[in-house]
Design a protein around this motif. Structure first.
Motif, PDB file in Angstrom:
ATOM      1  N   LEU A  77      94.699 110.429  -8.645  1.00 44.97           N
ATOM      2  CA  LEU A  77      94.006 110.825  -7.407  1.00 44.97           C
ATOM      3  C   LEU A  77      93.341 112.191  -7.547  1.00 44.97           C
ATOM      4  CD1 LEU A  77      96.611 109.649  -4.731  1.00 44.97           C
ATOM      5  CD2 LEU A  77      94.575 108.444  -5.527  1.00 44.97           C
ATOM      6  N   HIS A  82      87.603 109.273  -4.734  1.00 46.87           N
ATOM      7  CA  HIS A  82      88.511 108.205  -5.161  1.00 46.87           C
ATOM      8  C   HIS A  82      89.741 108.178  -4.265  1.00 46.87           C
ATOM      9  CE1 HIS A  82      90.904 105.511  -7.494  1.00 46.87           C
ATOM     10  NE2 HIS A  82      91.730 106.445  -7.944  1.00 46.87           N
ATOM     11  N   ALA A  83      90.285 109.345  -3.923  1.00 43.33           N
ATOM     12  CA  ALA A  83      91.421 109.377  -3.004  1.00 43.33           C
ATOM     13  C   ALA A  83      91.043 108.763  -1.665  1.00 43.33           C
ATOM     14  CB  ALA A  83      91.903 110.814  -2.823  1.00 43.33           C
ATOM     15  N   GLU A  85      88.705 106.424  -1.111  1.00 39.51           N
ATOM     16  CA  GLU A  85      88.566 104.963  -1.197  1.00 39.51           C
ATOM     17  C   GLU A  85      89.937 104.287  -1.283  1.00 39.51           C
ATOM     18  OE1 GLU A  85      86.450 103.481  -4.586  1.00 39.51           O
ATOM     19  OE2 GLU A  85      87.814 104.406  -6.048  1.00 39.51           O
ATOM     20  N   ALA A  86      90.939 105.023  -1.814  1.00 39.71           N
ATOM     21  CA  ALA A  86      92.285 104.480  -1.893  1.00 39.71           C
ATOM     22  C   ALA A  86      93.045 104.661  -0.584  1.00 39.71           C
ATOM     23  CB  ALA A  86      93.049 105.154  -3.030  1.00 39.71           C
ATOM     24  N   ASP A 121      92.282  96.660 -13.711  1.00 40.67           N
ATOM     25  CA  ASP A 121      91.244  97.506 -13.125  1.00 40.67           C
ATOM     26  C   ASP A 121      90.763  98.512 -14.170  1.00 40.67           C
ATOM     27  OD1 ASP A 121      89.594  98.632 -11.196  1.00 40.67           O
ATOM     28  OD2 ASP A 121      91.224  99.111  -9.798  1.00 40.67           O
ATOM     29  N   GLU A 123      88.892 102.438 -15.127  1.00 39.00           N
ATOM     30  CA  GLU A 123      88.849 103.834 -14.686  1.00 39.00           C
ATOM     31  C   GLU A 123      88.212 104.690 -15.781  1.00 39.00           C
ATOM     32  OE1 GLU A 123      92.419 105.622 -13.245  1.00 39.00           O
ATOM     33  OE2 GLU A 123      93.145 103.815 -12.244  1.00 39.00           O
ATOM     34  N   ARG A 158      97.094  96.990 -11.248  1.00 37.95           N
ATOM     35  CA  ARG A 158      97.498  97.583  -9.966  1.00 37.95           C
ATOM     36  C   ARG A 158      98.784  96.980  -9.411  1.00 37.95           C
ATOM     37  NH1 ARG A 158      94.732 102.211 -10.403  1.00 37.95           N
ATOM     38  NH2 ARG A 158      92.473 101.897 -10.421  1.00 37.95           N
ATOM     39  N   GLU A 244      85.429 107.602  -7.689  1.00 38.80           N
ATOM     40  CA  GLU A 244      85.384 106.394  -6.860  1.00 38.80           C
ATOM     41  C   GLU A 244      84.654 105.276  -7.584  1.00 38.80           C
ATOM     42  OE1 GLU A 244      81.416 108.317  -5.884  1.00 38.80           O
ATOM     43  OE2 GLU A 244      83.412 108.938  -6.527  1.00 38.80           O
ATOM     44  N   MET A 248      90.109  98.361  -7.227  1.00 37.26           N
ATOM     45  CA  MET A 248      91.078  98.420  -6.135  1.00 37.26           C
ATOM     46  C   MET A 248      90.447  98.921  -4.844  1.00 37.26           C
ATOM     47  SD  MET A 248      94.631 100.646  -6.060  1.00 37.26           S
ATOM     48  CE  MET A 248      93.727 102.190  -6.249  1.00 37.26           C
ATOM     49  N   GLY A 249      89.437  99.796  -4.960  1.00 35.10           N
ATOM     50  CA  GLY A 249      88.841 100.401  -3.780  1.00 35.10           C
ATOM     51  C   GLY A 249      87.725  99.597  -3.150  1.00 35.10           C
ATOM     52  N   PRO A 253      88.779  93.825  -2.756  1.00 37.19           N
ATOM     53  CA  PRO A 253      89.039  94.329  -4.106  1.00 37.19           C
ATOM     54  C   PRO A 253      88.488  93.377  -5.168  1.00 37.19           C
ATOM     55  CG  PRO A 253      90.990  94.540  -2.743  1.00 37.19           C
ATOM     56  CD  PRO A 253      90.014  93.720  -1.954  1.00 37.19           C
TER      57      PRO A 253
END
Length: 280
Positions: A77, A82-83, A85-86, A121, A123, A158, A244, A248-249, A253
């Protein structure tokens, strides 16, 4: 300098990119890139080598830019968007977790979707490689401990990460879940690690496109903070978080299936391309 490893899996040799973009074979001049072989002293020794005297090679495969790592650390995070969207609050201190070192993989090797996975996922991340032992380091001095930087795809399952109890490491550590490289770019070539664009395309569609300027905690802050709790060692790698645009976001999803293709890049550090395959 741009350092790399080339050759068949398990038989990689160390190399370097010359001024014309050719790969030169460092075999016999340096040990394989891992641990003390990527310390600041070892990198200084490589600078003294007459690169133009080394043989030019045309690799069929590029391996992970590090043969192995003492520790594969990750920061969670660490991008504000990104935080968001989560749906999670911004951390007040860096969220630290590990990947198993066995997840390390070549930048263009297939990514293996684990057995039973429904939520694998992607990243894209900036990787930081430590160049000398770091304990109780100040933010001001933190970048003096960096050997170099690289591109990382911090692959994540995830459901294993969130739903199976225990630590996040379970969702981060499957074989091939740590594509790293193609290069270890020495720190002198990255004057500001907080000004790098990073992006990822899934099947040709851009899903992540951001800048390290969106980090909640800078590379300086991350190294300083971690060094208050442990001694970082030469060859340790830190994946500094993702922006982001992860599956997952998305709404709904979106997760990886066999045959998907990821193309990702961190500015100045090289690009990766992976096709996903099902575990046997």
């Amino acid at each position: 300098m741009k350092l790399l490893r080339f050759g068949p899996k398990g038989q990689e040799k160390p190399g370097i990119i010359d001024a014309d973009g050719n790969v030169r074979d460092l075999s016999g001049k340096v040990d394989d890139f891992a641990g003390e072989a990527v310390s600041l002293a070892a990198i200084d020794a490589i600078r003294a080598i007459d690169i133009d005297s080394l043989p030019v090679v045309t690799p069929d495969r590029i391996g992970a830019c590090l043969a192995d790592v003492p520790n594969f650390y990750c920061i969670g995070l660490n991008y504000a968007k990104h935080a968001a969207e989560a749906g999670l609050a911004l951390p007040v201190e860096p969220i630290l977790f590990n990947k198993a070192t066995s997840a390390l993989s070549g930048p263009n090797d297939p990514v293996i979707i684990p057995r039973g996975s429904e939520k694998s996922d992607w990243e894209v991340e900036l990787g930081v490689v430590i160049g000398k032992a770091a304990s109780y380091v100040s933010e001001e001095d933190a970048l003096d401990y960096v050997a170099g930087y690289c591109t990382i795809n911090d692959m994540s399952e995830r459901s294993y990460q969130m739903d199976r109890g225990g630590q996040w490491i379970k969702g981060k550590s499957a074989p091939s879940f740590g594509p790293t490289g193609p290069y270890l770019v020495t720190a002198d070539e990255v004057p500001d690690p907080q000004a790098l664009r990073l992006s990822l395309k899934l099947n040709g569609e851009t899903v992540q496109d951001s800048s390290t300027s969106d980090m909640v905690f800078t590379v300086r802050q991350i190294i300083s903070n971690m060094s208050q709790f442990m001694e970082l060692r030469p060859g340790d790698i830190i994946a500094t978080g993702t922006p982001e645009g992860v599956g997952m976001g998305m709404k709904p999803p979106r997760y990886l299936r066999p045959g998907d293709v990821m193309e990702l890049e961190v500015e100045g550090l090289g690009a990766q391309r992976q096709e996903t395959v099902a575990a046997e």
